[in-house]
Design a protein around this motif. Structure first.
Motif, mmCIF file in Angstrom:
data_model
loop_
_atom_site.group_PDB
_atom_site.id
_atom_site.type_symbol
_atom_site.label_atom_id
_atom_site.label_comp_id
_atom_site.label_asym_id
_atom_site.label_seq_id
_atom_site.Cartn_x
_atom_site.Cartn_y
_atom_site.Cartn_z
ATOM 1 N N MET A 1 38.831 42.244 34.190
ATOM 2 C CA MET A 1 40.448 41.929 34.230
ATOM 3 C C MET A 1 40.699 40.110 34.302
ATOM 4 N N VAL A 2 39.641 39.597 35.110
ATOM 5 C CA VAL A 2 40.592 38.886 35.138
ATOM 6 C C VAL A 2 39.609 37.429 33.817
ATOM 7 N N TYR A 3 38.806 37.976 33.464
ATOM 8 C CA TYR A 3 38.430 37.924 32.062
ATOM 9 C C TYR A 3 39.371 37.549 31.361
ATOM 10 N N GLY A 4 40.459 38.957 31.164
ATOM 11 C CA GLY A 4 41.128 39.572 29.892
ATOM 12 C C GLY A 4 42.215 38.495 30.444
ATOM 13 N N ALA A 5 43.189 39.039 31.880
ATOM 14 C CA ALA A 5 43.632 37.527 32.025
ATOM 15 C C ALA A 5 43.558 35.988 31.822
ATOM 16 N N ALA A 6 42.825 35.642 31.602
ATOM 17 C CA ALA A 6 42.198 34.306 31.839
ATOM 18 C C ALA A 6 42.114 33.781 30.751
ATOM 19 N N ILE B 1 49.701 32.931 45.922
ATOM 20 C CA ILE B 1 50.842 32.644 45.204
ATOM 21 C C ILE B 1 52.055 31.288 45.198
ATOM 22 N N ARG B 2 52.010 30.676 46.450
ATOM 23 C CA ARG B 2 52.613 29.779 46.392
ATOM 24 C C ARG B 2 52.137 28.435 45.600
ATOM 25 N N ALA B 3 51.157 28.661 44.703
ATOM 26 C CA ALA B 3 50.140 28.385 43.610
ATOM 27 C C ALA B 3 50.624 28.107 42.358
ATOM 28 N N GLY B 4 51.194 29.614 42.578
ATOM 29 C CA GLY B 4 51.946 30.411 41.208
ATOM 30 C C GLY B 4 50.475 31.582 41.043
ATOM 31 N N VAL B 5 50.275 32.170 40.983
ATOM 32 C CA VAL B 5 48.916 33.049 41.156
ATOM 33 C C VAL B 5 49.894 33.813 39.893
ATOM 34 N N GLU B 6 49.650 34.878 38.646
ATOM 35 C CA GLU B 6 50.060 34.926 38.553
ATOM 36 C C GLU B 6 49.572 36.796 38.108
ATOM 37 N N ALA B 7 49.008 36.289 38.324
ATOM 38 C CA ALA B 7 47.388 37.954 38.326
ATOM 39 C C ALA B 7 46.263 37.941 39.173
ATOM 40 N N TYR B 8 46.016 38.950 40.485
ATOM 41 C CA TYR B 8 45.134 39.373 41.130
ATOM 42 C C TYR B 8 44.642 40.104 40.242
ATOM 43 N N PHE B 9 43.070 40.314 40.401
ATOM 44 C CA PHE B 9 42.743 42.009 40.336
ATOM 45 C C PHE B 9 41.277 41.401 41.056
ATOM 46 N N VAL C 1 45.004 33.390 37.319
ATOM 47 C CA VAL C 1 44.474 34.344 37.718
ATOM 48 C C VAL C 1 43.451 34.474 38.672
ATOM 49 N N MET C 2 43.601 35.224 39.441
ATOM 50 C CA MET C 2 42.145 34.939 40.917
ATOM 51 C C MET C 2 41.556 36.438 41.318
ATOM 52 N N THR C 3 39.882 36.592 41.641
ATOM 53 C CA THR C 3 40.201 37.749 42.340
ATOM 54 C C THR C 3 39.390 36.540 44.071
ATOM 55 N N MET D 1 30.043 40.689 39.731
ATOM 56 C CA MET D 1 30.729 39.658 39.497
ATOM 57 C C MET D 1 29.357 39.215 38.133
ATOM 58 N N ALA D 2 28.390 39.349 38.835
ATOM 59 C CA ALA D 2 28.333 38.168 37.772
ATOM 60 C C ALA D 2 28.163 37.999 36.499
ATOM 61 N N GLU D 3 27.981 38.775 35.456
ATOM 62 C CA GLU D 3 28.099 38.952 34.543
ATOM 63 C C GLU D 3 29.374 38.334 34.147
ATOM 64 N N GLY D 4 30.068 39.732 34.406
ATOM 65 C CA GLY D 4 31.629 38.345 33.937
ATOM 66 C C GLY D 4 31.691 37.289 33.996
ATOM 67 N N ILE D 5 31.516 36.641 35.317
ATOM 68 C CA ILE D 5 31.602 35.340 35.470
ATOM 69 C C ILE D 5 30.794 34.627 34.571
ATOM 70 N N SER D 6 30.024 35.075 34.176
ATOM 71 C CA SER D 6 28.813 34.173 33.122
ATOM 72 C C SER D 6 29.739 34.081 31.956
#
Lengths: 179, 368
Positions: free
Chosen positions: B62-67, B17-25, B73-75, B85-90
């Motif tokens: 969702m991380v993919y889309g926000a990125a 949060i302090r690093a400015g993350v804008e979205a978490y899924f 963005v993070m998860t 998550m492997a597919e989405g990570i790729s």
């Protein structure tokens, strides 16, 4: 210098909280500290324990095979952990829930009826603070005053009405240990 | 700076949060759930996006889309979630968009258990997903280091348009230690020049991981390798302890590394000249530093909470210059310093031979 304290008992006895109070006091006193809980299914009613390590340099392992201090709040905890305490170490045992004493002769043993003392103070749930208080006279790294200050400093304001009872429990534990 | 006593999972969340993350899924899984819980409470307070998805598969997409919109963005999850998550990570890697993924490792494979483990090493250094890509992988050994690395992870992800994994294990997630949190950084207002978000008044941009023409895909692949080379040149991180005059070197990352630190100190107190090398970046791996150590020490001891996954990388780095031994605990077991100290004693009393097979020797010891 490093000291390790293992606190163990039933889930619900405030084992993890007693460790946190110790950890807060250690942090406020400028020490390094690691609070490590058992976090498995035992959180939900079985036995719970936590290890608190206090040191003056970067802390290595968060767990030790042989802690210097054991606070055993029930019988299974004493059975399991008494053999592991370092020689010359300290065992504080809650005699209210034990059918035996500390058998090791190479450690300092303090047995007190912590649950009974807590009940006499009005709340059985204070047994954890009675036990912590009983350890303090034999704990060179922190003072009772530092423990009380940590309680006040880190307990949320909405729980400050419980501070006096916790202080009394700490003092009663210390008195019982020195009796 | 004032220190706060924080649980590792909570500290990592607040650091993000302090690093400015804008979205978490995310999706809950022990031993990282407090990270998600902290985000659930704090992100709405900050006016930022928190969403508990219906599964890890949904969360990573969702991380993919926000990125793709250029948002920070993070998860976070644990091993079983990384597998999902492997597919989405790729896809994220193939689309060259930045994201931060926290893996709080637990015992496995399969459903395993919730105790601390380092069994995901091989999984995360290859990014879990298919295809040729190179995530940055950072491994903290304390709550403070986890906070510091989370703070860096977002900048690194954006600098290299890469995925950054922060891999902790259950003990770092669950333990409380004093931490100094950084000053909050506000979320960025400007968007990177590749981000999508409506093309009004400018040429359209296209973000995809689909390149049907092999010659075009190869261009992307080569660009990823180039970025990886830059990461290898700039982003090696490790910590050294008592190595100046060390004849023996213990190597371990994360919790295994800090357990080894206790053993090394105990051995030093006995007069044994032993030091600790603790990789912090698992990828890029500190190969050259380990090679240099190998050239000037008598023996290595690799300590891990797995069956010797980093061991292979250490042996490759050492290039046979020094005999290597291994000690590991598996299944969610965390070694005690005494066990590592016994291995250090054995290193001195029965030095390993160059021909010794470290994993076979360790296994014989464990199953005897």
């Amino acid at each position: 210098m490093q000291t390790e304290i293992l606190i163990a008992g039933f889930g619900g006895q405030g084992v993890l909280f007693a460790g946190q109070v110790l950890a807060y006091a250690a942090m406020d006193a400028g020490h390094e500290v690691t609070w490590f809980p058992s976090y498995g299914p035992e959180m939900r009613g079985g036995t719970a324990n936590c290890t608190v390590i206090i040191a003056d340099e970067e802390i290595g392992s968060p767990l030790v095979a042989h802690p210097q201090v054991l606070m055993a709040l029930n019988a299974p905890s004493l059975d399991k952990f008494e053999p592991q305490v370092q020689p010359e170490g300290l065992v504080v045992a809650n005699a209210s829930l034990l059918n035996r004493g500390v058998t090791r002769t190479d450690v300092k043993a303090i047995a007190l009826k912590a649950s009974h003392i807590a009940e006499a103070l009005g709340d059985r749930r204070l047994a954890n603070m009675v036990m912590l208080g009983a350890m303090m006279p034999r704990f060179p790294m922190l003072t009772m005053e530092q423990i009380k200050t940590a309680l006040k400093g880190h307990l949320p304001a909405r729980k400050h009405h419980l501070l006096e009872a916790n202080y009394r429990a700490l003092d009663a534990g210390a008195a019982a240990a020195q009796a | 700076m004032t220190r706060q006593l924080l649980k590792g999972n909570v500290a990592m969340a607040e650091a993000a949060i302090r690093a400015g993350v804008e979205a978490y899924f995310g999706y809950p899984i022990t031993p990282q759930s407090e990270l998600l819980e902290w985000m659930a409470k704090r992100m709405p307070e900050e006016g930022r996006a928190f969403l508990q998805a219906e599964s890890e598969v949904a969360a990573i997409n969702m991380v993919y889309g926000a990125a793709c919109t250029g948002a920070r963005v993070m998860t976070s999850t644990s091993g079983p979630g990384i597998s999902l998550m492997a597919e989405g990570i790729s896809y994220i890697a193939g689309t060259e968009v930045p994201a931060v993924i926290v893996d709080v490792m637990r015992g496995g494979p399969g459903l395993g258990n919730i105790a601390p483990s380092q069994g995901d090493y091989r999984q995360v250094i290859h990014g879990a997903g298919h295809g040729d890509f190179f995530p940055l992988v950072l491994a903290p050994a304390s709550v403070q280091e986890a906070v510091d690395l989370i703070g860096e992870a977002f900048d690194l992800a954006e600098k290299y348009r890469t995925i950054v994994f922060v891999v902790a294990d259950g003990s770092i997630g669950q333990m409380m230690e004093p931490v100094s949190l950084p000053e909050p950084r506000p979320p960025r207002r400007e968007r990177p020049d590749w981000a999508v978000g409506g093309a009004e008044g400018r040429p359209a941009r296209r973000l995809t991981s689909l390149y049907l023409k092999p010659e075009v895909e190869e261009e992307v692949n080569l660009r990823l390798v180039q970025r990886w080379q830059a990461m290898e040149a700039n982003e090696i991180r490790y910590r050294e302890y008592y190595l100046d005059d060390a004849e023996y070197v213990v190597l371990g990352f994360g919790t295994a590394g800090r357990v080894a630190l206790s053993a090394v100190r105990a051995a030093r107190a006995e007069g044994i000249k032993v030091g600790l090398f603790r990789p912090v970046s698992l990828r890029p791996f500190p190969t050259e530093a380990i090679r240099d150590l190998a050239a000037r020490s008598k023996a290595f001891l690799v300590v891990e909470m797995n069956g010797g996954q980093m061991l292979d990388d250490v042996q490759a780095a050492a290039q046979g210059q020094v005999p290597v031994r291994f000690y590991g605990r598996m299944g969610g077991m965390v070694p005690f310093p005494d066990e590592v100290l016994a291995e250090i004693h054995a290193l001195v009393s029965e030095p390993p031979t160059p021909a010794e097979a470290p994993r076979a020797r360790w296994l014989a010891q464990m199953v005897s």
